[in-house]
Design a protein around this motif. Structure first.
Motif, PDB file in Angstrom:
ATOM      1  N   GLU A  16       7.422  16.170  -0.102  1.00 26.39           N
ATOM      2  CA  GLU A  16       6.131  15.627  -0.527  1.00 26.39           C
ATOM      3  C   GLU A  16       6.125  14.105  -0.477  1.00 26.39           C
ATOM      4  O   GLU A  16       5.160  13.487  -0.016  1.00 26.39           O
ATOM      5  CB  GLU A  16       5.800  16.121  -1.938  1.00 26.39           C
ATOM      6  CG  GLU A  16       5.507  17.611  -2.012  1.00 26.39           C
ATOM      7  CD  GLU A  16       5.473  18.131  -3.441  1.00 26.39           C
ATOM      8  OE1 GLU A  16       4.843  19.175  -3.668  1.00 26.39           O
ATOM      9  OE2 GLU A  16       6.103  17.495  -4.318  1.00 26.39           O
ATOM     10  N   LEU A  17       7.236  13.506  -0.928  1.00 27.34           N
ATOM     11  CA  LEU A  17       7.319  12.050  -0.920  1.00 27.34           C
ATOM     12  C   LEU A  17       7.316  11.511   0.508  1.00 27.34           C
ATOM     13  O   LEU A  17       6.705  10.478   0.806  1.00 27.34           O
ATOM     14  CB  LEU A  17       8.580  11.599  -1.666  1.00 27.34           C
ATOM     15  CG  LEU A  17       8.698  10.108  -1.973  1.00 27.34           C
ATOM     16  CD1 LEU A  17       7.514   9.610  -2.804  1.00 27.34           C
ATOM     17  CD2 LEU A  17      10.010   9.823  -2.712  1.00 27.34           C
ATOM     18  N   SER A  18       7.968  12.227   1.415  1.00 28.55           N
ATOM     19  CA  SER A  18       7.984  11.830   2.810  1.00 28.55           C
ATOM     20  C   SER A  18       6.585  11.881   3.415  1.00 28.55           C
ATOM     21  O   SER A  18       6.167  10.970   4.148  1.00 28.55           O
ATOM     22  CB  SER A  18       8.930  12.729   3.608  1.00 28.55           C
ATOM     23  OG  SER A  18       8.887  12.423   4.982  1.00 28.55           O
ATOM     24  N   CYS A  19       5.833  12.943   3.102  1.00 29.36           N
ATOM     25  CA  CYS A  19       4.471  13.084   3.640  1.00 29.36           C
ATOM     26  C   CYS A  19       3.545  12.019   3.065  1.00 29.36           C
ATOM     27  O   CYS A  19       2.715  11.444   3.798  1.00 29.36           O
ATOM     28  CB  CYS A  19       3.932  14.473   3.338  1.00 29.36           C
ATOM     29  SG  CYS A  19       4.762  15.799   4.246  1.00 29.36           S
ATOM     30  N   ILE A  20       3.682  11.743   1.776  1.00 22.86           N
ATOM     31  CA  ILE A  20       2.874  10.685   1.159  1.00 22.86           C
ATOM     32  C   ILE A  20       3.222   9.338   1.781  1.00 22.86           C
ATOM     33  O   ILE A  20       2.345   8.493   2.028  1.00 22.86           O
ATOM     34  CB  ILE A  20       3.080  10.659  -0.368  1.00 22.86           C
ATOM     35  CG1 ILE A  20       2.336  11.827  -1.028  1.00 22.86           C
ATOM     36  CG2 ILE A  20       2.638   9.333  -0.979  1.00 22.86           C
ATOM     37  CD1 ILE A  20       0.821  11.735  -0.952  1.00 22.86           C
ATOM     38  N   SER A  21       4.497   9.126   2.068  1.00 27.49           N
ATOM     39  CA  SER A  21       4.925   7.875   2.690  1.00 27.49           C
ATOM     40  C   SER A  21       4.296   7.708   4.069  1.00 27.49           C
ATOM     41  O   SER A  21       3.828   6.617   4.424  1.00 27.49           O
ATOM     42  CB  SER A  21       6.448   7.837   2.810  1.00 27.49           C
ATOM     43  OG  SER A  21       7.056   7.890   1.540  1.00 27.49           O
ATOM     44  N   THR A  22       4.293   8.791   4.850  1.00 24.05           N
ATOM     45  CA  THR A  22       3.673   8.728   6.178  1.00 24.05           C
ATOM     46  C   THR A  22       2.184   8.442   6.063  1.00 24.05           C
ATOM     47  O   THR A  22       1.636   7.595   6.792  1.00 24.05           O
ATOM     48  CB  THR A  22       3.898  10.048   6.933  1.00 24.05           C
ATOM     49  OG1 THR A  22       5.301  10.274   7.075  1.00 24.05           O
ATOM     50  CG2 THR A  22       3.253  10.014   8.311  1.00 24.05           C
ATOM     51  N   ILE A  35       0.847  -1.201   0.000  1.00 24.35           N
ATOM     52  CA  ILE A  35       0.000   0.000   0.000  1.00 24.35           C
ATOM     53  C   ILE A  35       0.881   1.250   0.000  1.00 24.35           C
ATOM     54  O   ILE A  35       0.631   2.211  -0.736  1.00 24.35           O
ATOM     55  CB  ILE A  35      -0.956  -0.028   1.209  1.00 24.35           C
ATOM     56  CG1 ILE A  35      -2.022  -1.116   0.987  1.00 24.35           C
ATOM     57  CG2 ILE A  35      -1.609   1.332   1.440  1.00 24.35           C
ATOM     58  CD1 ILE A  35      -2.955  -1.321   2.151  1.00 24.35           C
ATOM     59  N   ARG A  36       1.917   1.243   0.805  1.00 27.66           N
ATOM     60  CA  ARG A  36       2.861   2.363   0.839  1.00 27.66           C
ATOM     61  C   ARG A  36       3.551   2.520  -0.516  1.00 27.66           C
ATOM     62  O   ARG A  36       3.694   3.642  -1.031  1.00 27.66           O
ATOM     63  CB  ARG A  36       3.890   2.134   1.940  1.00 27.66           C
ATOM     64  CG  ARG A  36       4.921   3.243   2.124  1.00 27.66           C
ATOM     65  CD  ARG A  36       5.788   2.915   3.350  1.00 27.66           C
ATOM     66  NE  ARG A  36       6.749   3.961   3.627  1.00 27.66           N
ATOM     67  CZ  ARG A  36       7.986   4.000   3.154  1.00 27.66           C
ATOM     68  NH1 ARG A  36       8.395   3.011   2.350  1.00 27.66           N
ATOM     69  NH2 ARG A  36       8.806   4.975   3.461  1.00 27.66           N
ATOM     70  N   ALA A  37       3.958   1.418  -1.118  1.00 26.77           N
ATOM     71  CA  ALA A  37       4.619   1.480  -2.426  1.00 26.77           C
ATOM     72  C   ALA A  37       3.680   2.023  -3.486  1.00 26.77           C
ATOM     73  O   ALA A  37       4.109   2.761  -4.384  1.00 26.77           O
ATOM     74  CB  ALA A  37       5.117   0.093  -2.821  1.00 26.77           C
ATOM     75  N   ALA A  38       2.399   1.671  -3.416  1.00 27.98           N
ATOM     76  CA  ALA A  38       1.427   2.164  -4.393  1.00 27.98           C
ATOM     77  C   ALA A  38       1.325   3.677  -4.333  1.00 27.98           C
ATOM     78  O   ALA A  38       1.337   4.364  -5.374  1.00 27.98           O
ATOM     79  CB  ALA A  38       0.061   1.529  -4.138  1.00 27.98           C
ATOM     80  N   ALA A  39       1.222   4.220  -3.120  1.00 22.31           N
ATOM     81  CA  ALA A  39       1.126   5.671  -2.977  1.00 22.31           C
ATOM     82  C   ALA A  39       2.427   6.353  -3.410  1.00 22.31           C
ATOM     83  O   ALA A  39       2.408   7.367  -4.120  1.00 22.31           O
ATOM     84  CB  ALA A  39       0.799   6.019  -1.526  1.00 22.31           C
ATOM     85  N   ASP A  47      -3.389  13.942   9.179  1.00 19.40           N
ATOM     86  CA  ASP A  47      -2.346  14.885   9.602  1.00 19.40           C
ATOM     87  C   ASP A  47      -1.220  14.944   8.578  1.00 19.40           C
ATOM     88  O   ASP A  47      -0.685  16.030   8.283  1.00 19.40           O
ATOM     89  CB  ASP A  47      -1.783  14.477  10.962  1.00 19.40           C
ATOM     90  CG  ASP A  47      -2.739  14.756  12.113  1.00 19.40           C
ATOM     91  OD1 ASP A  47      -3.739  15.471  11.897  1.00 19.40           O
ATOM     92  OD2 ASP A  47      -2.489  14.256  13.226  1.00 19.40           O
ATOM     93  N   ALA A  48      -0.835  13.809   8.028  1.00 27.48           N
ATOM     94  CA  ALA A  48       0.240  13.781   7.029  1.00 27.48           C
ATOM     95  C   ALA A  48      -0.159  14.540   5.772  1.00 27.48           C
ATOM     96  O   ALA A  48       0.660  15.249   5.161  1.00 27.48           O
ATOM     97  CB  ALA A  48       0.605  12.342   6.684  1.00 27.48           C
TER      98      ALA A  48
END
Length: 297
Positions: A205-211, A188-192, A273-274
């Motif tokens: 941005e990538l860090s926030c999407i990862s969170t 799921i994390r990889a998909a996002a 929040d992320a």
């Protein structure tokens, strides 16, 4: 975005991804026929197509044309379906129902099911490698991202191993989270992240999407555990109560139903929040988090 709009988006994603998958996999009449019949049986049997939809939603938030997202999104569904085929095997969860139909090894046989999963895994990476809609650099990044999420030591296969180790023994909350951040959450994390990578997201941005996606994956598992207790086979498309029967480590088993529900609400808050840290149109991503929190199937 309204809930009706989200439902429309998810339906359209499912229909589109199904068409792409139908074109990517060999026909049922292509030799070896039984193998291709088995692949199509499991891959095209329905399913929510949640992981492809999540990749598309993130990519759209970052301004990507949908056509550039379809092949890697389909590849994610291949990885997911391969994992389900193998997870249902007698040596693993030993289940006979998936997506409302007999599991692959029940419909065909165990050896064919293993091979069907093998093919879907390799075809997924072939699909991304040959995607001319993406630059070579992005293709390599996506292959690396998804391979890491699917494997070990922090990916899906590692999570499956942790899950098997957790059967019939007491685990701590930290151990339970470790299992599911890998087994369910990693893809799921990889998909996002894949959607953000195609969209040219910067490091913040990538860090926030990862969170966001890390918490979303955990939320997905908590609600899945709750549904295994409360939902019917018709709702789930798989056998309910299997986790308790196998004495698996689950959130309701460890915390009780009420505390598990509270944990789901808290995890949902962390998702939102992320997203507050991203200056992009992320309403659809918020609606997806809401959908997972309140889902019934």
């Amino acid at each position: 975005m309204s809930q009706t709009d989200l439902k429309t988006f998810l339906v359209e994603c499912r229909e589109t991804i199904d068409c792409v998958l139908d074109e990517l996999v060999p026909s049922a009449t292509t030799e070896p026929q039984i193998l291709h019949e088995a692949i199509r049986w499991s891959l095209l049997a329905g399913g929510k197509r949640f992981r492809p939809a999540l990749m598309l939603a993130v990519g759209i938030a970052f301004g990507v044309e949908t056509s550039r997202l379809l092949l890697p999104a389909a590849a994610l569904e291949m990885i997911h379906t391969y994992s389900l085929i193998h997870d249902d095997l007698p040596a693993m969860d030993d289940d006979d129902l998936r997506r409302g139909l007999p599991t692959c090894h029940v419909k065909f046989d165990e050896a064919t099911a293993i091979l069907a999963g093998d093919v879907l895994q390799t075809l997924a990476f072939q699909t991304i490698a040959e995607d001319n809609n993406l630059t070579a650099e992005i293709r390599v990044r996506l292959i690396s991202e998804i391979a890491r999420a699917a494997g070990t030591p922090v990916g899906m296969v590692a999570g499956q191993a942790f899950d098997l180790e957790g059967e019939k023994r007491t685990v701590t909350g930290a151990q339970l989270e470790k299992i599911h951040r890998a087994k369910t959450g990693a893809i799921i994390r990889a998909a996002a992240r894949a959607g953000a990578i195609v969209g040219g997201a910067n490091e913040k941005e990538l860090s926030c999407i990862s969170t966001y996606a890390t918490e979303l994956g955990l939320l997905f598992q908590i609600t899945d555990d709750l549904l295994d207790v409360t939902a019917t086979a018709e709702d789930l498309g798989k056998t309910p109560g299997k986790d308790a029967h196998a004495e698996k480590a689950t959130y309701p088993a460890l915390y009780g139903m009420e505390e598990a529900r509270k944990l789901a609400v808290e995890t949902h808050r962390k998702c939102l929040d992320a997203l507050n840290e991203i200056d992009k149109p992320v309403n659809l991503l918020r609606e997806i988090a809401d959908y997972i929190l309140f889902r019934k199937t």
